[in-house]
Write a protein that holds these residues in place. Structure first.
Motif, PDB file in Angstrom:
ATOM      1  N   PRO A  50       7.670   0.099  -1.597  1.00 14.99           N
ATOM      2  CA  PRO A  50       7.716   1.242  -0.653  1.00 14.99           C
ATOM      3  C   PRO A  50       9.013   1.288  -0.020  1.00 14.99           C
ATOM      4  CG  PRO A  50       5.919  -0.121  -0.365  1.00 14.99           C
ATOM      5  CD  PRO A  50       6.551  -0.938  -1.368  1.00 14.99           C
ATOM      6  N   THR A  76       1.895   4.409   8.772  1.00 14.14           N
ATOM      7  CA  THR A  76       1.678   2.811   8.374  1.00 14.14           C
ATOM      8  C   THR A  76       2.734   1.940   8.520  1.00 14.14           C
ATOM      9  OG1 THR A  76       0.344   4.090   6.295  1.00 14.14           O
ATOM     10  CG2 THR A  76       0.767   1.730   6.410  1.00 14.14           C
ATOM     11  N   HIS A  78       4.931   0.392   6.567  1.00 13.84           N
ATOM     12  CA  HIS A  78       5.387  -0.683   5.971  1.00 13.84           C
ATOM     13  C   HIS A  78       6.666  -0.405   5.171  1.00 13.84           C
ATOM     14  CE1 HIS A  78       3.471   2.351   3.725  1.00 13.84           C
ATOM     15  NE2 HIS A  78       3.546   1.979   2.438  1.00 13.84           N
ATOM     16  N   HIS A 120      -2.342   1.062  10.377  1.00 16.83           N
ATOM     17  CA  HIS A 120      -3.176   1.615   9.863  1.00 16.83           C
ATOM     18  C   HIS A 120      -2.704   3.258   9.451  1.00 16.83           C
ATOM     19  CE1 HIS A 120      -7.112  -0.636  11.334  1.00 16.83           C
ATOM     20  NE2 HIS A 120      -6.077  -1.467  10.863  1.00 16.83           N
ATOM     21  N   ALA A 121      -3.031   3.467   8.116  1.00 18.86           N
ATOM     22  CA  ALA A 121      -2.383   4.959   7.528  1.00 18.86           C
ATOM     23  C   ALA A 121      -3.016   6.198   8.396  1.00 18.86           C
ATOM     24  CB  ALA A 121      -2.652   5.033   6.135  1.00 18.86           C
ATOM     25  N   GLY A 151       0.032   9.141   0.102  1.00 20.59           N
ATOM     26  CA  GLY A 151      -0.897   8.409   0.229  1.00 20.59           C
ATOM     27  C   GLY A 151      -1.695   8.584   1.400  1.00 20.59           C
ATOM     28  N   SER A 152      -0.879   8.480   2.483  1.00 19.51           N
ATOM     29  CA  SER A 152      -1.180   8.722   4.016  1.00 19.51           C
ATOM     30  C   SER A 152      -1.764   9.988   4.179  1.00 19.51           C
ATOM     31  CB  SER A 152      -0.131   8.190   4.887  1.00 19.51           C
ATOM     32  OG  SER A 152       0.265   6.804   4.682  1.00 19.51           O
ATOM     33  N   ASN A 178       7.159  11.740   1.986  1.00 19.01           N
ATOM     34  CA  ASN A 178       7.620  10.900   1.051  1.00 19.01           C
ATOM     35  C   ASN A 178       6.571  10.935   0.027  1.00 19.01           C
ATOM     36  OD1 ASN A 178       8.848   8.888  -0.352  1.00 19.01           O
ATOM     37  ND2 ASN A 178       7.904   7.363   0.675  1.00 19.01           N
ATOM     38  N   ASN A 180       5.830   9.798  -3.606  1.00 16.74           N
ATOM     39  CA  ASN A 180       6.256   9.130  -4.670  1.00 16.74           C
ATOM     40  C   ASN A 180       4.947   9.130  -5.787  1.00 16.74           C
ATOM     41  OD1 ASN A 180       4.415   7.265  -3.328  1.00 16.74           O
ATOM     42  ND2 ASN A 180       6.023   6.037  -2.570  1.00 16.74           N
ATOM     43  N   ARG A 182       2.093   7.994  -5.234  1.00 14.55           N
ATOM     44  CA  ARG A 182       1.129   6.729  -5.337  1.00 14.55           C
ATOM     45  C   ARG A 182       0.797   6.266  -4.005  1.00 14.55           C
ATOM     46  NH1 ARG A 182       2.179   4.185 -10.226  1.00 14.55           N
ATOM     47  NH2 ARG A 182       0.871   2.534  -9.784  1.00 14.55           N
ATOM     48  N   TYR A 184      -1.149   2.498  -3.629  1.00 21.54           N
ATOM     49  CA  TYR A 184      -1.024   1.423  -4.622  1.00 21.54           C
ATOM     50  C   TYR A 184      -0.809   2.010  -5.990  1.00 21.54           C
ATOM     51  CZ  TYR A 184      -2.204  -2.173  -0.958  1.00 21.54           C
ATOM     52  OH  TYR A 184      -2.174  -2.872  -0.003  1.00 21.54           O
ATOM     53  N   HIS A 303       3.944  -2.810  -4.546  1.00 19.78           N
ATOM     54  CA  HIS A 303       3.552  -2.319  -3.083  1.00 19.78           C
ATOM     55  C   HIS A 303       3.875  -3.609  -2.205  1.00 19.78           C
ATOM     56  CE1 HIS A 303       1.757  -0.097  -0.044  1.00 19.78           C
ATOM     57  NE2 HIS A 303       1.138  -1.136   0.215  1.00 19.78           N
ATOM     58  N   ALA A 348      -8.338   3.956  -1.834  1.00 20.86           N
ATOM     59  CA  ALA A 348      -7.144   3.874  -2.194  1.00 20.86           C
ATOM     60  C   ALA A 348      -6.604   2.329  -2.482  1.00 20.86           C
ATOM     61  CB  ALA A 348      -5.917   4.427  -1.489  1.00 20.86           C
ATOM     62  N   GLU A 373     -11.435   6.233   4.682  1.00 17.24           N
ATOM     63  CA  GLU A 373     -12.476   5.233   4.861  1.00 17.24           C
ATOM     64  C   GLU A 373     -13.798   6.065   5.543  1.00 17.24           C
ATOM     65  OE1 GLU A 373      -9.551   4.647   5.596  1.00 17.24           O
ATOM     66  OE2 GLU A 373      -8.959   2.800   4.602  1.00 17.24           O
ATOM     67  N   PHE A 398      -9.944  -1.957   8.255  1.00 18.84           N
ATOM     68  CA  PHE A 398      -9.862  -0.663   8.146  1.00 18.84           C
ATOM     69  C   PHE A 398     -11.136   0.198   8.327  1.00 18.84           C
ATOM     70  CE2 PHE A 398      -5.487  -1.219   7.281  1.00 18.84           C
ATOM     71  CZ  PHE A 398      -5.326  -1.659   6.194  1.00 18.84           C
TER      72      PHE A 398
HETATM   73  C1  LIG Z   1      -6.424   3.245   7.097  1.00 19.66           C
HETATM   74  C2  LIG Z   1      -5.952   2.395   6.205  1.00 19.66           C
HETATM   75  N1  LIG Z   1      -6.493   2.314   4.904  1.00 19.66           N
HETATM   76  C3  LIG Z   1      -5.687   1.334   3.965  1.00 19.66           C
HETATM   77  C4  LIG Z   1      -4.498   0.796   4.192  1.00 19.66           C
HETATM   78  C5  LIG Z   1      -3.850   0.026   3.158  1.00 19.66           C
HETATM   79  N2  LIG Z   1      -2.521   0.550   2.767  1.00 19.66           N
HETATM   80  C6  LIG Z   1      -1.459   0.221   3.246  1.00 19.66           C
HETATM   81  S1  LIG Z   1      -0.038   1.170   2.651  1.00 19.66           S
HETATM   82  C7  LIG Z   1      -1.103   2.096   1.734  1.00 19.66           C
HETATM   83  C8  LIG Z   1      -0.771   3.069   0.585  1.00 19.66           C
HETATM   84  C9  LIG Z   1       0.192   4.194   1.248  1.00 19.66           C
HETATM   85  O1  LIG Z   1       0.790   5.088   0.494  1.00 19.66           O
HETATM   86  P1  LIG Z   1       1.606   6.022   1.006  1.00 19.66           P
HETATM   87  O2  LIG Z   1       1.440   6.668   2.209  1.00 19.66           O
HETATM   88  O3  LIG Z   1       1.911   7.097  -0.043  1.00 19.66           O
HETATM   89  O4  LIG Z   1       3.190   5.235   1.238  1.00 19.66           O
HETATM   90  P2  LIG Z   1       3.949   4.451  -0.135  1.00 19.66           P
HETATM   91  O5  LIG Z   1       3.415   3.143   0.019  1.00 19.66           O
HETATM   92  O6  LIG Z   1       3.712   5.314  -1.229  1.00 19.66           O
HETATM   93  O7  LIG Z   1       5.245   4.692   0.677  1.00 19.66           O
HETATM   94  C10 LIG Z   1      -2.501   1.716   1.860  1.00 19.66           C
HETATM   95  C11 LIG Z   1      -3.672   2.385   1.105  1.00 19.66           C
HETATM   96  C12 LIG Z   1      -4.096   1.148   5.647  1.00 19.66           C
HETATM   97  N3  LIG Z   1      -2.487   0.731   5.678  1.00 19.66           N
HETATM   98  N4  LIG Z   1      -4.732   2.045   6.312  1.00 19.66           N
END
Ligand SMILES: Cc1ncc(C[n+]2csc(CCOP(=O)(O)OP(=O)(O)O)c2C)c(N)n1
Ligand SMILES: CC(=O)[C@@H](O)[C@H](O)COP(=O)(O)O
Ligand SMILES: [Mg+2]
Length: 643
Positions: A50, A76, A78, A120-121, A151-152, A178, A180, A182, A184, A303, A348, A373, A398
């Motif tokens: 990421p 999120t 990360h 948490h996303a 994803g978020s 952002n 991308n 995906r 994961y 990831h 996801a 969820e 989650f």
């Molecule tokens: C509520 C929740 N469910 C699942 C996750 C696990 N998780 C962490 S990052 C991620 C994918 C995020 O995708 P995206 O938002 O597109 O960010 P990218 O990694 O592609 O930059 C997931 C499912 C989480 N952090 N929060």
């Protein structure tokens, strides 16, 4: 780790330093950041993919926005390593995700540039909405920037926020998507299709090129490519209908922009920031960009990685032992072959929860709902109402956000849904919002719910089989992030209770009740007590909820009950058993051992468990002290009272 090859990067210790660089220097800076990420994260582990995908857009956002006056919020979180690198924390990266070291997510204690710590996303847009409303209400200057992944955006909260943001014209807020493609694995659902259509539309590619070449003099803000094309005397004949999900919602949209073209992103963000109202900038990026092994990694583009070779990307060290996830992954396929009612749902996280094998074996019985969820749980209720038996596999933490759905959409309707909670208990490097320490406390509130905390692979398989046959109530199976321990056989079974150690002394003094991954610890405590001459009985109920009545009868014959669980102590299984003892009139005192009801920082699972006093020797010592204290109380109470 910062090496000489990071010469330019060393000069950048703040956004001000970054702003002082010439555009011509930025490609080199991006290269140095990528090298820095690969060098460091290959040693520490973390979210390498990421962050490799957000190098240019993070450089651009810190050149356009004035953090922290302009709050920058990462969804999120990360993908905030580059943000940390550019805000004075390069030197701390060798300590990433380690106890006392740099957090793997934004941390308000680390920097004024960090706002949201929750991993948490789908929360960023709601935070941003609030931050922007406050700026507007207090007539302060500043524009909020929310960085949210595709994803978020599949999470419901994101659309609750967008619904509110879209109605405003003067909210000082920019949303940077952002994209991308995906989470994961590839992002699912209608939103993904919409983003893909925006991303791949023939004319958009030309618009993209125009914006990049600076051809477009027309204000691209507040318009779709349709207006840009109209405004540009470029001879493009086709016009595009103002289309796209965001435009239809009423949001001003810029994009798509090549998220790896720092100047293009800078230009788009500059225009968006100047607009003075909510604008969405759609950036196209590649997860793992710049690291061949990551870009080629089909499963998740690196990831989240452990320690890897910085060139090949191969994991370092021997493959780890079998995990709980591995056992579940294989057992669910066997169960699915035996019982065609079984369907599986992920939010996801197909591979992280081990559902990939079931998905491959029964593709039509597998559903990835995106990071959703709440939807997953209530959709499962619908599936159950039609006679199927859904298995919803999520990380324990989650499930928090889907508690209402579990309580009222599943349990109140007596739906047979099985929830498999991976990463239950102390997880470790992902910090306070990732520890699975809440579920036992929340779920014991749910009428009719059955909860199993297996101690080993055999008990997990048995629990899964039992759960799949309960069709009038939710069933929950929880296990931790660690390797699955060797099987711990019962020496006897008493009314559904696995007795693992029977006290030799008579009468036995301490009843030890272990739950899940900590049953091994509980057994070790029992053995230590026996070695010290304290008669101990060790049992494992496996099914923690509903409370097994045999526990109440056993408690009557002991002087002290001790529970050991990998969950928060408030409202945990120990607390629940104490309540049942009181209601049954059993006076035996109970001492709970579990996770302190606090937000635990990151570290390894072993470090954190030890810090919580959950090492066997610490529990044994405390139990002996409790017994001694009880004895002195008893002797004091029974001593003849002097006048
Ligand atoms: C509520 C929740 N469910 C699942 C996750 C696990 N998780 C962490 S990052 C991620 C994918 C995020 O995708 P995206 O938002 O597109 O960010 P990218 O990694 O592609 O930059 C997931 C499912 C989480 N952090 N929060
Ligand atoms: C950010 C997020 O929520 C996940 O990527 C999490 O970091 C994965 O945790 P595990 O490494 O335990 O699978
Ligand atoms: Mg993504």
């Amino acid at each position: 780790m910062v090496t000489a090859s990071h010469g330019l990067l060393r000069q950048v210790q703040s956004p001000a330093d970054l702003k002082a660089l010439e555009p011509a220097q930025l490609p080199r800076l991006a290269d140095e950041i990528r090298a820095f990420l690969i060098e460091n994260i290959s040693r520490t582990g973390g979210h390498l993919g990421p962050n490799l995908g957000v190098v240019e857009l993070t450089i651009a956002l810190h050149r356009v926005f004035d953090s922290p006056q302009d709050p920058v919020v990462f969804d999120t979180g990360h993908q905030s390593y580059v943000h940390k690198i550019l805000t004075g924390r390069q030197d701390a990266f060798p300590t990433l995700r380690q106890k006392g070291g740099l957090a793997g997510y934004p941390s308000r204690a680390e920097s004024e540039h960090d706002w949201v710590e929750n991993s948490h996303a789908s929360t960023a847009l709601s935070y941003a909405d609030g931050l922007a409303k406050a700026i507007r209400l207090q007539h302060r200057s500043g524009t909020v920037l929310a960085v949210v992944g595709d994803g978020s955006l599949t999470g419901g909260m994101a659309w609750e926020a967008l619904n509110n943001i879209a109605e405003s014209t003067d909210l000082p807020l920019v949303v940077l998507v952002n994209d991308n493609g995906r989470s994961y694995t590839p992002t699912v659902g209608g939103l993904a299709k919409q983003l893909t259509s925006l991303r791949t539309h023939r004319r958009y590619e030309q618009v993209l090129d125009m914006v990049k070449r600076g051809v477009s003099k027309a204000p691209v803000v507040g318009s779709t490519a349709y207006d840009v094309l109209h405004g540009v005397k470029s001879g493009l004949k086709d016009v595009l209908a103002p289309q796209g999900l965001f435009a239809d919602l009423g949001l001003k949209y810029i994009g798509p922009v090549d998220g790896h073209d720092e100047q293009a992103v800078e230009q788009a963000l500059t225009q968006a920031r100047q607009f003075g109202g909510p604008v969405l900038v759609h950036c196209l990026t590649r997860k793992g960009n710049g690291f061949e092994a990551a870009e080629a990694h089909e499963e998740d583009r690196f990831h989240a990685v452990g320690k890897i070779d910085a060139v090949t990307g191969r994991p370092l060290g021997a493959p780890g032992p079998q995990t709980w996830t591995d056992v579940f992954s294989e057992e669910l396929v066997r169960l699915g072959a035996r019982d065609e009612r079984i369907v599986a749902i992920t939010a996801a996280m197909t591979y992280p929860t081990g559902l990939h094998k079931f998905a491959a074996a029964f593709p039509e019985r597998f559903f990835d709902v995106g990071i959703a969820e709440q939807h997953a749980v209530t959709s499962a209720a619908g599936l159950a109402m039609q006679g199927l038996h859904p298995v919803v596999a999520v990380y324990a933490t989650f499930l928090n956000r889907a508690f209402d759905q579990l309580l009222l959409d599943v349990a109140m309707h007596r739906c047979g849904v099985t929830f498999v909670l991976d990463r239950a208990g102390v997880t470790g490097p992902d910090g306070p919002s990732h520890h699975g320490m809440w579920d036992m406390s929340l779920l014991q509130l749910v009428p009719g719910l059955h909860l199993a905390a297996p101690r080993d692979a055999t008990r997990l398989r048995e629990a899964l089989d039992v759960a799949s046959q309960i069709d009038d109530a939710p069933t929950v199976i929880r296990y931790s992030k660690e390797a699955v321990p060797d099987d711990i056989p019962a020496v006897e079974v008493v009314d559904g209770l696995d007795v693992l150690l029977r006290a030799e002394t008579s009468p036995p003094r301490v009843l030890l009740v272990g739950y899940g991954q900590l049953v091994g610890t509980t057994l070790e405590v029992g053995r230590r007590l026996v070695d010290h001459g304290v008669g101990a009985t060790v049992v494992d109920p496996v099914w923690a909820l509903p409370v097994n009545p045999a526990l109440l009868e056993l408690a009557r014959t002991h002087e002290l009950v001790v529970t050991v669980e990998d969950n928060g102590v408030v409202g945990g299984c120990g607390a629940r058993l104490a309540q049942e003892l009181r209601q049954a009139g059993v006076a035996t005192p109970l001492r709970e051992f579990g996770i302190a009801q606090e937000f635990l920082e990151h570290g390894t699972r072993a470090e954190l468990l030890a810090e919580l006093g959950l090492a066997p020797q610490d529990i044994a010592r405390t139990v002996v002290e409790t017994i001694v204290a009880q004895e002195s109380d008893l002797s004091r109470d029974s001593a003849p009272r002097t006048a």
